[in-house]
Design an enzyme around this catalytic site. Structure first.
Site, PDB file in Angstrom:
ATOM      1  CE  LYS A   3      10.797  28.125 -38.336  1.00 38.52           C
ATOM      2  NZ  LYS A   3      10.940  28.933 -37.131  1.00 38.52           N
ATOM      3  CD  GLU A  46      10.292  24.571 -44.922  1.00 39.95           C
ATOM      4  OE1 GLU A  46       9.099  24.910 -45.131  1.00 39.95           O
ATOM      5  OE2 GLU A  46      10.714  24.212 -43.828  1.00 39.95           O
ATOM      6  CG  HIS A  77       1.651  32.818 -41.567  1.00 43.41           C
ATOM      7  ND1 HIS A  77       1.771  31.763 -42.444  1.00 43.41           N
ATOM      8  CD2 HIS A  77       1.993  33.937 -42.266  1.00 43.41           C
ATOM      9  CE1 HIS A  77       2.181  32.211 -43.622  1.00 43.41           C
ATOM     10  NE2 HIS A  77       2.317  33.523 -43.538  1.00 43.41           N
ATOM     11  NE  ARG A 114       5.355  27.680 -27.559  1.00 45.89           N
ATOM     12  CZ  ARG A 114       4.273  27.544 -28.310  1.00 45.89           C
ATOM     13  NH1 ARG A 114       3.237  26.891 -27.829  1.00 45.89           N
ATOM     14  NH2 ARG A 114       4.210  28.040 -29.532  1.00 45.89           N
TER      15      ARG A 114
END
Length: 642
Positions: free
Chosen positions: A116, A200, A235, A297
Site C-alpha cells: 500500500k 490515513e 469490512h 484481478r
C-alpha cells in the site's frame, strides 16, 4: 485465441469463467479439492483434476499442483478468478515461466500495487489524489504518534501489506494511539509477515467508490465507470451497485480519469479495479475522493459493471490475454440503466452471522434475475471456504426499480436447511435511507438490529407455518397448494392431524393449532373467516420447510414429551455450527470460572469461542484440537459447584 483454459479457482467464479469460455469455444479444465469432488464447477468443465485435500492451503493455494494440472491436460492458459492465488505475483510468474498464458496483469504490475505505501507513492507521482496520511519509512512509535497528531484524529492505522479488513485500526484520540499501534503491528506481523504500517485520515462519512479499468498489451487503457460498494459488514462488501448514487457527470469524469492514470502508472493489462474512499458528508465531490488501493484481478462485484455496459468482462480478459486489443474504445462505452448485486452468504443473521453449512435440501434458483452460483440443490456447503454461495444481480432502468427488484428476489430466496443472510439483505434493501441513497460504510453498523430477522417468529409466520403443516398432514405433499380451510378444520380424522389441531370429539372444530418451529413449541388461532388459503411449503425430512421473506424454517408436529437439552445454562456446551476445533483451552476435571474460554471453533474463515456459563468443573470433554464437530454436538459439560 486461447483454445484451452484451466480455471485455478472454485465456486461461482469458476462457473462464471466456464460459461464464457464455453460460449467462445474454449475447452475448460477445472481443479478441485476433496470437498469439491461433486461441485458444480467440476460438473460444468470439460475436464477436472484433483489437486489435494479440502483445506485451501493444501489444494487451491498450491501453485505447483495447479500448474502441473494445466500441463497434464494440455491447457494453454490459467485464469485465476479472484481470491486464492489471483494476486500472487510469484504464481503469475511461475505460470508464464511454465510456458502458459496468464490471464491477468503482468507480475510487475501486481507487485507494484501489492504494497500500500509503494502504491500510494506511485499514485502521487501519477497525479492521482490520495488520502491525507503518512507513508514514511520511519516506523518508530514516536514518529508515527507525531504524524497521527499532525493529521488529526480520528486516524486509521493500516498494515502496509494488509487486505481483507485485517491489520486495520481506527484511533479516536492521541491517548489510545500507542496501544492501537501495537495491536495493529502484532496482527500485521501474524497475518502478513510484515508489521509496517501507514497512517490515513479517517473519513467520518466514507463511501467506497471503485472504478473498473481495463488495459491491453497495445498500450490502451479504458474505464468502465464506477461502482458503489459502501454497504459493508466488518469490512466485507454485502450489496454493490453501479453507477454510484449521487455521482454527477463532472465528478464521474474526474474520478474515472484518475483511475485510468493509476492503471497507466503501472503499465496495466487486463481487468483491474481502482478503489477510492470518498468523504460523502457533503455529497460526492471530486476534491473529496481519494485513491485507496488497486485490486489487480477481476472483482466479485464485476457483474454490475457488465449489466450497465453490456460488456462481458471475462471475454475481454481472454481476448486481451490472447494478445488482442481492447474490443471497445472509451467513446464506445456508456452507462445504461442501474444494476445491483447482493451477496448471498451461508450464515445465520439471527445467531450473530455464524456460518451455516450442510446439504442444500432446497435451493430454488431465481428465474427473473441473474444468479451467479457454484452450488445446486443437493450440494454440500462446507466450512472450508468462503461462505458466499451465490450472487443475485438485477438490472433495471432506474435505481428505485433495481432496488425493488433485488429486494423481491432476496425475500423470495428459498434455501433449506442451510441458513442464509437473505432476510438481512431484504431488510437492508427495504430500508428508507438505503432507498434514498443515504449510505456510507457505517450504514449496517448504524442500523444494527433493525436489519436482523426477528429472533422469534411473528404471529403471521406462526400462522403460515401452522397452515403449511396442516396441509402436509391432510394431503401428504405440500408444495404449493390451495385448500379450503373449512374442509380441513371440519374433518380432523388422522392421528397426526389431531395432534396438530387439538381435535375435540363431539365439539366445534378447534381452530387453535400447535406446531413446533425449529424445535420450539408455538400455537396460533386460525381466523374464523379464513375461507380460502394458498399455502406454500415443501415436504422435507421431519416436517415442512416454509419460507417467509427469505427466512426458511422447519415446521413439525410438536412432541408429546421430552425436552431439548444442551443449553449452556445447564452446563452442556453444544457446537453452534459444524466446524473444525482449532483450540481446546481446558482439560477434564479442571475448575473453570464464568466467561472462561473453553473451546474455539473455525468455519468459513470465522472463529467462534465458547465460554463457561458459570463457575464449575469440567466433567466431560469430548473434543481435541484439529477435530471436526457437527452442529449440536456436545463439546463440554460443566457441573456447577463440583
Amino acid at each position: 485465441m486461447i483454445r484451452s483454459l484451466l480455471i485455478a479457482n472454485r465456486g461461482e467464479i469458476a462457473c462464471r469463467v466456464i460459461r464464457t469460455a464455453r460460449r467462445m469455444g474454449i475447452r475448460t479444465v477445472a481443479v478441485y479439492s476433496n470437498a469439491d469432488a461433486k461441485a458444480l464447477h467440476v460438473r460444468q468443465a470439460d475436464e477436472a483434476v484433483h489437486i489435494g485435500p479440502s483445506p485451501a492451503r493444501e489444494s487451491y493455494l498450491v501453485g505447483e499442483r495447479i500448474i502441473a494440472a494445466a500441463l497434464e491436460t494440455g491447457a494453454e492458459a490459467i485464469h485465476p478468478g479472484y481470491g486464492f492465488l489471483s494476486e500472487n505475483a510469484d504464481f503469475a510468474q511461475a505460470v508464464i515461466d511454465a510456458g502458459l498464458v496468464w490471464v491477468g496483469p503482468k507480475p510487475a504490475s501486481i507487485r507494484a500495487m501489492g504494497l500500500k505505501d509503494a502504491a500510494k507513492a506511485r499514485m502521487i507521482a501519477a497525479g492521482v489524489p490520495v488520502t491525507p496520511g503518512y507513508l514514511g519509512d520511519d516506523q518508530s512509535p514516536a514518529r508515527l504518534q507525531a504524524e497521527a497528531d499532525a493529521i488529526g484524529y480520528p486516524v486509521l492505522i493500516k498494515a502496509v501489506a494488509g487486505g481483507g479488513g485485517k491489520g486495520m485500526r481506527r484511533v479516536e484520540n492521541a491517548a489510545e494511539f500507542a496501544d492501537m499501534l501495537l495491536s495493529c503491528k502484532r496482527e500485521a506481523a501474524s497475518s502478513f509477515g510484515d508489521d509496517r504500517v501507514l497512517l490515513e485520515k479517517y473519513i467520518l462519512s466514507p463511501r467506497h467508490i471503485e472504478v473498473q479499468v481495463f488495459g491491453d498489451s497495445h498500450g490502451n487503457v479504458v474505464h468502465l465507470f464506477e461502482r458503489d460498494c459502501s454497504l459493508q459488514r466488518r469490512h466485507q462488501k454485502v450489496i454493490e451497485e453501479a453507477p454510484a448514487p449521487g455521482m454527477d457527470e463532472a465528478t464521474r469524469e474526474q474520478v474515472c480519469a484518475a483511475a485510468v492514470r493509476a492503471a497507466q502508472a503501472v503499465d496495466y493489462e487486463g481487468a483491474g479495479t481502482i478503489e477510492f474512499i470518498a468523504d460523502a458528508s457533503e455529497g460526492l465531490r471530486a476534491d473529496r475522493i481519494w485513491f485507496m488501493e488497486m485490486n489487480t484481478r477481476l472483482q466479485v462485484e464485476h457483474p454490475v459493471t457488465e449489466e450497465i455496459t453490456g460488456v462481458d468482462l471475462v471475454e475481454w480478459q481472454l481476448r486481451v490475454a490472447s494478445g488482442e486489443p481492447l474490443p471497445r474504445r472509451q467513446d464506445e462505452l456508456s452507462i445504461t440503466g442501474w444494476a445491483m448485486e447482493a451477496r448471498l452468504y451461508a450464515e445465520d443473521p439471527a445467531r450473530g452471522f455464524l456460518p451455516s453449512i450442510g446439504k442444500l435440501e432446497i435451493f430454488r434458483e431465481h428465474r427473473d434475475v441473474r444468479l451467479e452460483t457454484g452450488v445446486y440443490e443437493g450440494a454440500e456447503v462446507t466450512g472450508f471456504y468462503d461462505p458466499m454461495i451465490a450472487k443475485i444481480i438485477v438490472h433495471e432502468d432506474t435505481r428505485e426499480e433495481a432496488c425493488e427488484a433485488l429486494a423481491r428476489a432476496c425475500a423470495a430466496t428459498d434455501i433449506f436447511p442451510v441458513k442464509t443472510n437473505a432476510p438481512f439483505l431484504w431488510r437492508a434493501l427495504d430500508d428508507a435511507d438505503f432507498r434514498a441513497g443515504r449510505i456510507d460504510t457505517g450504514f449496517i453498523a448504524a442500523k444494527g438490529a433493525s436489519l436482523l430477522p426477528p429472533g422469534e417468529p411473528t404471529e403471521d409466520m406462526v400462522r403460515q407455518a401452522a397452515a403449511a403443516l396442516l396441509v402436509q398432514q391432510y394431503y401428504g405433499e405440500p408444495t404449493t397448494l390451495s385448500v379450503w380451510a373449512d374442509d380441513l378444520l371440519a374433518y380432523p380424522q388422522r392421528e397426526p392431524w389431531r395432534a396438530v389441531l387439538g381435535f375435540r370429539m363431539n365439539a366445534p372444530a378447534n381452530r387453535r393449532v400447535h406446531v413446533s418451529i425449529e424445535g420450539r413449541p408455538y400455537s396460533t388461532e386460525l381466523p374464523e373467516n379464513w375461507r380460502y388459503a394458498t399455502i406454500v411449503g415443501e415436504a422435507v425430512l421431519g416436517g415442512v420447510a416454509v419460507n417467509d421473506d427469505g427466512l426458511s424454517f422447519l415446521v413439525s408436529i410438536p412432541r408429546a414429551s421430552g425436552t431439548a437439552s444442551g443449553a449452556a445454562a445447564d452446563g452442556v456446551i453444544l457446537s453452534p455450527m459444524p466446524g473444525r476445533v482449532i483450540a481446546v483451552e481446558v482439560a477434564a476435571g479442571e475448575q473453570v470460572t464464568k466467561g472462561q474460554k473453553l473451546v474455539t471453533l473455525e468455519a468459513m474463515k470465522m472463529e467462534h469461542s465458547l465460554t463457561a456459563p458459570f463457575d464449575g468443573t469440567v466433567t466431560e470433554l469430548n473434543v481435541e484440537a484439529g477435530g471436526q464437530v457437527s452442529e449440536g454436538a456436545v463439546l463440554v459439560r460443566i457441573e456447577k459447584g463440583a
